[in-house]
Design a protein around this motif. Structure first.
Motif, short mmCIF file in Angstrom:
data_model
loop_
_atom_site.label_atom_id
_atom_site.label_comp_id
_atom_site.label_asym_id
_atom_site.label_seq_id
_atom_site.Cartn_x
_atom_site.Cartn_y
_atom_site.Cartn_z
N VAL A 404 0.83 -1.21 0.00
CA VAL A 404 0.00 0.00 0.00
C VAL A 404 0.86 1.25 0.00
CG1 VAL A 404 -1.71 1.33 1.27
CG2 VAL A 404 -1.91 -1.15 1.16
N LEU A 405 1.83 1.31 0.90
CA LEU A 405 2.68 2.50 1.01
C LEU A 405 3.54 2.70 -0.24
CD1 LEU A 405 3.87 2.36 4.73
CD2 LEU A 405 2.33 4.01 3.69
N THR A 406 4.01 1.60 -0.81
CA THR A 406 4.84 1.69 -2.03
C THR A 406 4.05 2.29 -3.19
OG1 THR A 406 6.27 -0.16 -1.42
CG2 THR A 406 6.08 0.34 -3.76
N VAL A 407 2.81 1.84 -3.37
CA VAL A 407 1.98 2.36 -4.45
C VAL A 407 1.70 3.85 -4.24
CG1 VAL A 407 -0.29 2.23 -5.56
CG2 VAL A 407 0.94 0.14 -4.98
N VAL A 408 1.41 4.24 -3.01
CA VAL A 408 1.13 5.65 -2.71
C VAL A 408 2.36 6.51 -2.99
CG1 VAL A 408 0.60 7.31 -0.89
CG2 VAL A 408 -0.67 5.16 -1.02
N VAL A 409 3.51 6.09 -2.46
CA VAL A 409 4.74 6.86 -2.65
C VAL A 409 5.13 6.90 -4.13
CG1 VAL A 409 7.22 6.93 -2.16
CG2 VAL A 409 5.61 6.43 -0.33
N ALA A 410 5.00 5.78 -4.82
CA ALA A 410 5.37 5.70 -6.23
C ALA A 410 4.53 6.64 -7.08
CB ALA A 410 5.23 4.27 -6.74
N LYS A 411 3.24 6.70 -6.82
CA LYS A 411 2.38 7.57 -7.62
C LYS A 411 2.63 9.04 -7.30
CE LYS A 411 -1.24 4.36 -8.95
NZ LYS A 411 -0.80 4.38 -10.36
N ILE A 412 2.96 9.35 -6.06
CA ILE A 412 3.30 10.75 -5.73
C ILE A 412 4.58 11.15 -6.46
CG2 ILE A 412 4.07 12.28 -3.88
CD1 ILE A 412 2.20 10.76 -1.99
N ILE A 413 5.58 10.27 -6.42
CA ILE A 413 6.84 10.57 -7.13
C ILE A 413 6.60 10.65 -8.63
CG2 ILE A 413 9.12 9.64 -7.72
CD1 ILE A 413 9.21 8.41 -4.91
N GLY A 414 5.82 9.70 -9.15
CA GLY A 414 5.57 9.65 -10.60
C GLY A 414 4.84 10.86 -11.14
N CYS A 415 3.94 11.44 -10.34
CA CYS A 415 3.21 12.61 -10.83
C CYS A 415 3.95 13.91 -10.56
CB CYS A 415 1.80 12.66 -10.21
SG CYS A 415 1.75 13.12 -8.46
N SER A 416 4.79 13.92 -9.54
CA SER A 416 5.47 15.17 -9.14
C SER A 416 6.69 15.48 -10.00
CB SER A 416 5.89 15.09 -7.67
OG SER A 416 4.79 14.87 -6.83
#
Length: 457
Positions: A404-416
């Motif tokens: 769960v945390l990996t997906v959240v962090v990955a999408k924040i990094i990916g969009c930012s």
């Protein structure tokens, strides 16, 4: 290579081999220049000058523009000065400028020598503008009308000068080179009074671009407003040229190709794949591979730093690939979506908070669904079916929480990162799959081992 009928290509080759030049010419004059250029790409290089000489002057020039630079260079070297002069004089200014940019110095010298002084001046004016700017892709050949002209006078001017213009459908109204408005041929033809003045029927709401504006932005404007051409003005609103939709299509094709290459972790190349030799492909790929290899050492450093945690619970090692791949894929999904939105002009840096908030909610849903599926897989497949007693509820909890945390962090990094890159002047496509995957891999491992250390050790 332009698409063309294979049977027709074979027929033309046979006619050329049998020296039936009259029949060959009759067929060629009925074909589209792009298709003729496709035929030229397939025949033996030594026969191309002969085939080219069969084409009428105007068709020859149009076909020449559609050819690959290598074939153009080959033909130029085989032309006499008079033949080269005929081709050059038939080219539009923007096509001539592109040709000069692509050819080696010795060929450029011959081209410019056969161009008339006015054409040389206009080519040099275009070449002065920065690469990828509106000025660098414009043509100076457009129809200009004066506001005090009557409709009848305007039509006569179009008939007299239009033969040398790239487009005559949209005519621009200028006075002292100042852009005042535009009028279309449709407006002129449908006006009831031939004595009506151009200033009375012209559209004064002109959308134009500056010579220094980015060419990709110009292409998007042409697409947005469905124009056939856009006027180009300097800082004093003096009209200096136009950019036509076919130039915009070439720009968009080049930009999309460049973005795809950057997103795949390659340096952009001006050559097509089949025309690139092995060393060209090597130079295109090795810089990013080197960079990504070096940056991946952070992953190794994280694993080394948590050796004790791994030694205590060896089963954790088995789930590292799954978590890293999930994180990388999640980050890539977000980055590609955002990069595309940026390229279409849908997002600005000021939209970053809204984008992050949307991606967090999306990530929470995706992460929850993935963690539930992962928990079922761990308990049913690993523990029950394969009798892996090391997979305990605590281990499953660590893996699912990390998911769960990996997906959240990955999408924040990916969009930012793409939006930050755009803000500081870099191409957002640089922040695509390989780069983001490397960052997310390191973050995923760090999150994984910290959670494992907190719960299991």
């Amino acid at each position: 290579m332009a698409e063309h009928n294979v049977t027709l290509e074979i027929t033309l080759k046979l006619l050329l081999d049998e020296k039936k030049y009259s029949t060959l010419k009759d067929i060629l004059v009925t074909m589209n220049p792009a298709n003729i250029a496709g035929v030229f790409e397939e025949i033996e290089p030594e026969k191309t000058p002969l085939l080219f000489r069969l084409l009428p002057k105007e068709l020859a020039a149009e076909t020449f523009v559609e050819m690959q630079p290598e074939l153009q260079e080959h033909l130029i070297k085989g032309f006499s000065d008079s033949e080269l002069r005929e081709v050059v004089q038939e080219l539009y200014i923007d096509d001539a400028a592109d040709l000069v940019e692509e050819m080696p110095a010795n060929v450029v010298k011959r081209i410019l020598a056969q161009a008339d002084p006015q054409m040389r001046k206009e080519i040099n004016e275009i070449l002065r503008y920065p690469e990828n700017s509106a000025g660098s892709i414009m043509t100076t050949e457009y129809v200009s009308l004066r506001p005090q002209m009557t409709v009848d006078e305007a039509i006569k001017r179009i008939r007299r000068t239009g033969i040398d213009k790239e487009t005559i459908y949209t005519c621009y109204v200028t006075e002292g080179r100042k852009l005042l408005g535009f009028v279309t041929v449709k407006d002129l033809l449908l006006t009831n009074e031939d004595e009506s003045l151009i200033e009375d029927i012209m559209d004064k709401n002109v959308i134009c671009v500056n010579t220094m504006e980015d060419q990709e932005s110009v292409a998007h404007k042409l697409s947005k407003y469905n124009f056939l051409a856009l006027p180009v003005v300097d800082n004093d609103n003096r009209m200096v040229g136009i950019i036509t939709f076919d130039d915009a299509m070439d720009v968009l094709e080049d930009e999309v190709t460049e973005d795809i290459e950057l997103m795949a972790g390659m340096m952009p190349s001006e050559k097509t794949y089949l025309r690139s030799n092995v060393f060209d492909v090597f130079k295109q790929r090795i810089p990013w591979l080197m960079l990504l290899m070096v940056s991946a050492t952070f992953t190794g450093m994280i694993i080394t730093g948590f050796e004790d945690a791994l030694a205590a619970t060896v089963v954790l090692t088995a789930f590292i690939p799954m978590l890293m791949d999930t994180g990388g894929n999640s980050g890539s999904q977000a980055s590609v979506t955002i990069i595309r939105a940026i390229s279409l002009g849908e997002l600005e840096f000021s939209d970053l908070p809204k984008v992050i908030w949307k991606e967090i909610r999306t990530a929470a849903l995706c992460g929850s669904a993935l963690s539930l599926a992962c928990f079922a897989k761990l308990m049913l497949v690993d523990r029950i079916i394969f009798h892996n007693s090391s997979v305990t509820l605590s281990v499953a909890a660590v893996v699912c929480a990390t998911m769960v945390l990996t997906v959240v962090v990955a999408k924040i990094i990916g969009c930012s990162l793409p939006m930050v890159a755009k803000r500081i002047g870099f191409d957002p496509a640089v922040m695509a799959s390989p780069f983001i995957t490397t960052i997310v891999d390191a973050v995923s491992l760090l999150v994984y081992f910290l959670i494992a250390q907190a719960i299991l050790i």
